[in-house]
Design a protein around this motif. Structure first.
Motif, PDB file in Angstrom:
ATOM      1  N   TRP A   6       0.847  -1.199   0.000  1.00  9.98           N
ATOM      2  CA  TRP A   6       0.000   0.000   0.000  1.00  9.98           C
ATOM      3  C   TRP A   6       0.879   1.245   0.000  1.00  9.98           C
ATOM      4  O   TRP A   6       0.414   2.325   0.281  1.00  9.98           O
ATOM      5  CB  TRP A   6      -0.919   0.017   1.215  1.00  9.98           C
ATOM      6  CG  TRP A   6      -1.984  -1.031   1.207  1.00  9.98           C
ATOM      7  CD1 TRP A   6      -2.109  -2.070   2.079  1.00  9.98           C
ATOM      8  CD2 TRP A   6      -3.089  -1.135   0.300  1.00  9.98           C
ATOM      9  NE1 TRP A   6      -3.204  -2.824   1.754  1.00  9.98           N
ATOM     10  CE2 TRP A   6      -3.836  -2.269   0.673  1.00  9.98           C
ATOM     11  CE3 TRP A   6      -3.507  -0.403  -0.791  1.00  9.98           C
ATOM     12  CZ2 TRP A   6      -4.981  -2.668  -0.005  1.00  9.98           C
ATOM     13  CZ3 TRP A   6      -4.647  -0.796  -1.469  1.00  9.98           C
ATOM     14  CH2 TRP A   6      -5.373  -1.920  -1.066  1.00  9.98           C
ATOM     15  N   ASP A   7       2.158   1.089  -0.311  1.00  7.09           N
ATOM     16  CA  ASP A   7       3.094   2.215  -0.329  1.00  7.09           C
ATOM     17  C   ASP A   7       3.023   2.972   1.001  1.00  7.09           C
ATOM     18  O   ASP A   7       2.912   4.195   1.048  1.00  7.09           O
ATOM     19  CB  ASP A   7       2.781   3.141  -1.518  1.00  7.09           C
ATOM     20  CG  ASP A   7       3.837   4.193  -1.744  1.00  7.09           C
ATOM     21  OD1 ASP A   7       4.990   3.981  -1.319  1.00  7.09           O
ATOM     22  OD2 ASP A   7       3.511   5.239  -2.331  1.00  7.09           O
ATOM     23  N   GLU A   8       3.070   2.205   2.093  1.00  4.29           N
ATOM     24  CA  GLU A   8       2.876   2.757   3.431  1.00  4.29           C
ATOM     25  C   GLU A   8       3.821   3.905   3.758  1.00  4.29           C
ATOM     26  O   GLU A   8       3.440   4.859   4.429  1.00  4.29           O
ATOM     27  CB  GLU A   8       3.034   1.660   4.499  1.00  4.29           C
ATOM     28  CG  GLU A   8       1.950   0.606   4.479  1.00  4.29           C
ATOM     29  CD  GLU A   8       2.231  -0.539   3.497  1.00  4.29           C
ATOM     30  OE1 GLU A   8       3.137  -0.424   2.634  1.00  4.29           O
ATOM     31  OE2 GLU A   8       1.514  -1.550   3.570  1.00  4.29           O
ATOM     32  N   ASP A   9       5.047   3.830   3.279  1.00  9.88           N
ATOM     33  CA  ASP A   9       6.032   4.866   3.592  1.00  9.88           C
ATOM     34  C   ASP A   9       6.159   5.909   2.492  1.00  9.88           C
ATOM     35  O   ASP A   9       6.986   6.813   2.594  1.00  9.88           O
ATOM     36  CB  ASP A   9       7.405   4.221   3.841  1.00  9.88           C
ATOM     37  CG  ASP A   9       7.373   3.250   5.011  1.00  9.88           C
ATOM     38  OD1 ASP A   9       6.632   3.515   5.979  1.00  9.88           O
ATOM     39  OD2 ASP A   9       8.064   2.224   4.941  1.00  9.88           O
ATOM     40  N   TYR A  55      -3.100  -2.406  -4.389  1.00 10.54           N
ATOM     41  CA  TYR A  55      -2.083  -3.205  -3.689  1.00 10.54           C
ATOM     42  C   TYR A  55      -1.242  -4.020  -4.662  1.00 10.54           C
ATOM     43  O   TYR A  55      -0.036  -4.174  -4.460  1.00 10.54           O
ATOM     44  CB  TYR A  55      -2.783  -4.111  -2.672  1.00 10.54           C
ATOM     45  CG  TYR A  55      -1.842  -4.867  -1.763  1.00 10.54           C
ATOM     46  CD1 TYR A  55      -1.280  -4.247  -0.657  1.00 10.54           C
ATOM     47  CD2 TYR A  55      -1.518  -6.192  -2.017  1.00 10.54           C
ATOM     48  CE1 TYR A  55      -0.420  -4.930   0.185  1.00 10.54           C
ATOM     49  CE2 TYR A  55      -0.655  -6.893  -1.186  1.00 10.54           C
ATOM     50  CZ  TYR A  55      -0.107  -6.255  -0.084  1.00 10.54           C
ATOM     51  OH  TYR A  55       0.751  -6.939   0.749  1.00 10.54           O
ATOM     52  N   VAL A  56      -1.865  -4.543  -5.714  1.00 12.09           N
ATOM     53  CA  VAL A  56      -1.162  -5.418  -6.655  1.00 12.09           C
ATOM     54  C   VAL A  56      -0.829  -4.727  -7.982  1.00 12.09           C
ATOM     55  O   VAL A  56      -0.204  -5.341  -8.848  1.00 12.09           O
ATOM     56  CB  VAL A  56      -1.958  -6.723  -6.924  1.00 12.09           C
ATOM     57  CG1 VAL A  56      -2.120  -7.522  -5.641  1.00 12.09           C
ATOM     58  CG2 VAL A  56      -3.307  -6.443  -7.567  1.00 12.09           C
ATOM     59  N   TRP A  57      -1.231  -3.480  -8.135  1.00 10.02           N
ATOM     60  CA  TRP A  57      -0.972  -2.742  -9.382  1.00 10.02           C
ATOM     61  C   TRP A  57       0.523  -2.449  -9.487  1.00 10.02           C
ATOM     62  O   TRP A  57       1.172  -2.223  -8.474  1.00 10.02           O
ATOM     63  CB  TRP A  57      -1.760  -1.437  -9.363  1.00 10.02           C
ATOM     64  CG  TRP A  57      -2.005  -0.842 -10.718  1.00 10.02           C
ATOM     65  CD1 TRP A  57      -1.263   0.145 -11.304  1.00 10.02           C
ATOM     66  CD2 TRP A  57      -3.049  -1.160 -11.626  1.00 10.02           C
ATOM     67  NE1 TRP A  57      -1.791   0.453 -12.535  1.00 10.02           N
ATOM     68  CE2 TRP A  57      -2.890  -0.331 -12.755  1.00 10.02           C
ATOM     69  CE3 TRP A  57      -4.109  -2.061 -11.595  1.00 10.02           C
ATOM     70  CZ2 TRP A  57      -3.752  -0.380 -13.850  1.00 10.02           C
ATOM     71  CZ3 TRP A  57      -4.961  -2.114 -12.682  1.00 10.02           C
ATOM     72  CH2 TRP A  57      -4.777  -1.276 -13.795  1.00 10.02           C
ATOM     73  N   PRO A  58       1.081  -2.436 -10.686  1.00 10.98           N
ATOM     74  CA  PRO A  58       2.512  -2.134 -10.829  1.00 10.98           C
ATOM     75  C   PRO A  58       2.863  -0.788 -10.170  1.00 10.98           C
ATOM     76  O   PRO A  58       2.201   0.222 -10.426  1.00 10.98           O
ATOM     77  CB  PRO A  58       2.711  -2.064 -12.349  1.00 10.98           C
ATOM     78  CG  PRO A  58       1.600  -2.903 -12.907  1.00 10.98           C
ATOM     79  CD  PRO A  58       0.439  -2.714 -11.979  1.00 10.98           C
ATOM     80  N   ILE A  63      -0.321   5.849  -8.075  1.00 11.44           N
ATOM     81  CA  ILE A  63       0.002   6.943  -7.160  1.00 11.44           C
ATOM     82  C   ILE A  63      -1.166   7.095  -6.203  1.00 11.44           C
ATOM     83  O   ILE A  63      -2.248   6.539  -6.423  1.00 11.44           O
ATOM     84  CB  ILE A  63       0.247   8.286  -7.896  1.00 11.44           C
ATOM     85  CG1 ILE A  63      -0.992   8.699  -8.694  1.00 11.44           C
ATOM     86  CG2 ILE A  63       1.496   8.213  -8.756  1.00 11.44           C
ATOM     87  CD1 ILE A  63      -0.932  10.106  -9.257  1.00 11.44           C
ATOM     88  N   TRP A  64      -0.951   7.878  -5.151  1.00 11.11           N
ATOM     89  CA  TRP A  64      -2.057   8.194  -4.257  1.00 11.11           C
ATOM     90  C   TRP A  64      -1.971   9.662  -3.882  1.00 11.11           C
ATOM     91  O   TRP A  64      -0.918  10.292  -3.985  1.00 11.11           O
ATOM     92  CB  TRP A  64      -2.076   7.297  -3.022  1.00 11.11           C
ATOM     93  CG  TRP A  64      -0.901   7.454  -2.097  1.00 11.11           C
ATOM     94  CD1 TRP A  64       0.283   6.766  -2.144  1.00 11.11           C
ATOM     95  CD2 TRP A  64      -0.797   8.347  -0.986  1.00 11.11           C
ATOM     96  NE1 TRP A  64       1.110   7.185  -1.134  1.00 11.11           N
ATOM     97  CE2 TRP A  64       0.474   8.153  -0.405  1.00 11.11           C
ATOM     98  CE3 TRP A  64      -1.649   9.281  -0.419  1.00 11.11           C
ATOM     99  CZ2 TRP A  64       0.904   8.849   0.711  1.00 11.11           C
ATOM    100  CZ3 TRP A  64      -1.224   9.988   0.696  1.00 11.11           C
ATOM    101  CH2 TRP A  64       0.040   9.774   1.247  1.00 11.11           C
ATOM    102  N   ARG A 116      -5.756  -1.200   4.267  1.00  8.29           N
ATOM    103  CA  ARG A 116      -5.299  -0.029   3.521  1.00  8.29           C
ATOM    104  C   ARG A 116      -5.002   1.118   4.473  1.00  8.29           C
ATOM    105  O   ARG A 116      -5.712   1.297   5.461  1.00  8.29           O
ATOM    106  CB  ARG A 116      -6.390   0.462   2.571  1.00  8.29           C
ATOM    107  CG  ARG A 116      -6.867  -0.549   1.581  1.00  8.29           C
ATOM    108  CD  ARG A 116      -7.979  -0.010   0.746  1.00  8.29           C
ATOM    109  NE  ARG A 116      -9.135   0.330   1.599  1.00  8.29           N
ATOM    110  CZ  ARG A 116     -10.278   0.799   1.143  1.00  8.29           C
ATOM    111  NH1 ARG A 116     -10.433   1.022  -0.135  1.00  8.29           N
ATOM    112  NH2 ARG A 116     -11.272   1.058   1.950  1.00  8.29           N
ATOM    113  N   PRO A 117      -4.008   1.928   4.156  1.00  8.46           N
ATOM    114  CA  PRO A 117      -3.834   3.159   4.930  1.00  8.46           C
ATOM    115  C   PRO A 117      -5.063   4.044   4.708  1.00  8.46           C
ATOM    116  O   PRO A 117      -5.541   4.158   3.574  1.00  8.46           O
ATOM    117  CB  PRO A 117      -2.585   3.802   4.324  1.00  8.46           C
ATOM    118  CG  PRO A 117      -1.890   2.713   3.585  1.00  8.46           C
ATOM    119  CD  PRO A 117      -2.962   1.757   3.159  1.00  8.46           C
ATOM    120  N   PRO A 118      -5.591   4.645   5.744  1.00 10.32           N
ATOM    121  CA  PRO A 118      -6.798   5.463   5.578  1.00 10.32           C
ATOM    122  C   PRO A 118      -6.498   6.797   4.895  1.00 10.32           C
ATOM    123  O   PRO A 118      -5.357   7.262   4.871  1.00 10.32           O
ATOM    124  CB  PRO A 118      -7.266   5.677   7.015  1.00 10.32           C
ATOM    125  CG  PRO A 118      -6.019   5.587   7.833  1.00 10.32           C
ATOM    126  CD  PRO A 118      -5.144   4.591   7.122  1.00 10.32           C
TER     127      PRO A 118
END
Length: 176
Positions: A6-9, A55-58, A63-64, A116-118
């Motif tokens: 989830w690109d947490e960092d 989560y599984v997308w390249p 981006i978020w 998921r990160p909120p």
């Protein structure tokens, strides 16, 4: 960013940093979303079937941005003839927002994925030669049908999606 995360960092896309505070607009109407769409990004699908998709997308194609949007509850009143007599819109109550998140988190738990990160809106670009995220989703459905995999939030469909996205990304060089 790494695959299966989830690109947490990670940090939000820089275009999102120009705006702060809550907006009364729905997620797809936010100015930063519209700006990113011009650059080829598309909002991730909201359908519960695809809750795992970012989560599984390249990583190079996702981006978020912070979710500054408002989700609305719309109440429509009808007369005895089915004609609309009144429409009221109000921001969705916090507990209703929690219920929406809870349903998504329940699906992720069933799939064995972390929560998921909120407070994030995910935007995607299609990997490979497919022109849109919708075309990628259609491709995934078609491959699932060919292989006899039911198109539903399941471990089998998740595995198929992960493998197909990796293959698409490898074909375009965007999976690194």
């Amino acid at each position: 960013m790494s695959w299966d995360s989830w690109d947490e960092d990670g940090t939000p896309h820089p275009l999102a940093l120009r705006r702060t505070g809550r907006s009364e607009q729905e997620p797809d109407r936010l100015p930063e979303v519209r700006e990113l769409e011009v650059l080829g990004w598309e909002p991730a699908p909201e359908d519960m079937l695809w809750v795992f998709l970012p989560y599984v997308w390249p990583p190079a194609a996702r981006i978020w941005i912070p979710d500054r949007s408002t989700h609305w509850a719309v109440e429509t009143r009808l007369d005895g003839h089915g004609h609309i007599t009144a429409v009221e819109a109000a921001p969705l109550a916090e507990r209703d927002l929690h219920d929406l998140d809870w349903e998504a988190e329940e699906v992720l738990t069933e799939l064995g994925l972390p929560h998921r990160p909120p407070g994030r809106l995910w935007l995607l670009r299609p990997p490979g030669s497919l022109p849109t995220v919708g075309a990628v989703l259609d491709h995934l459905r078609a491959v699932a049908e060919e292989r006899g995999v039911e198109v539903r939030a399941s471990a089998e469909f998740l595995a198929l999606t992960r493998a197909e996205l990796a293959a698409l990304a490898a074909g375009s060089g965007s999976g690194t």
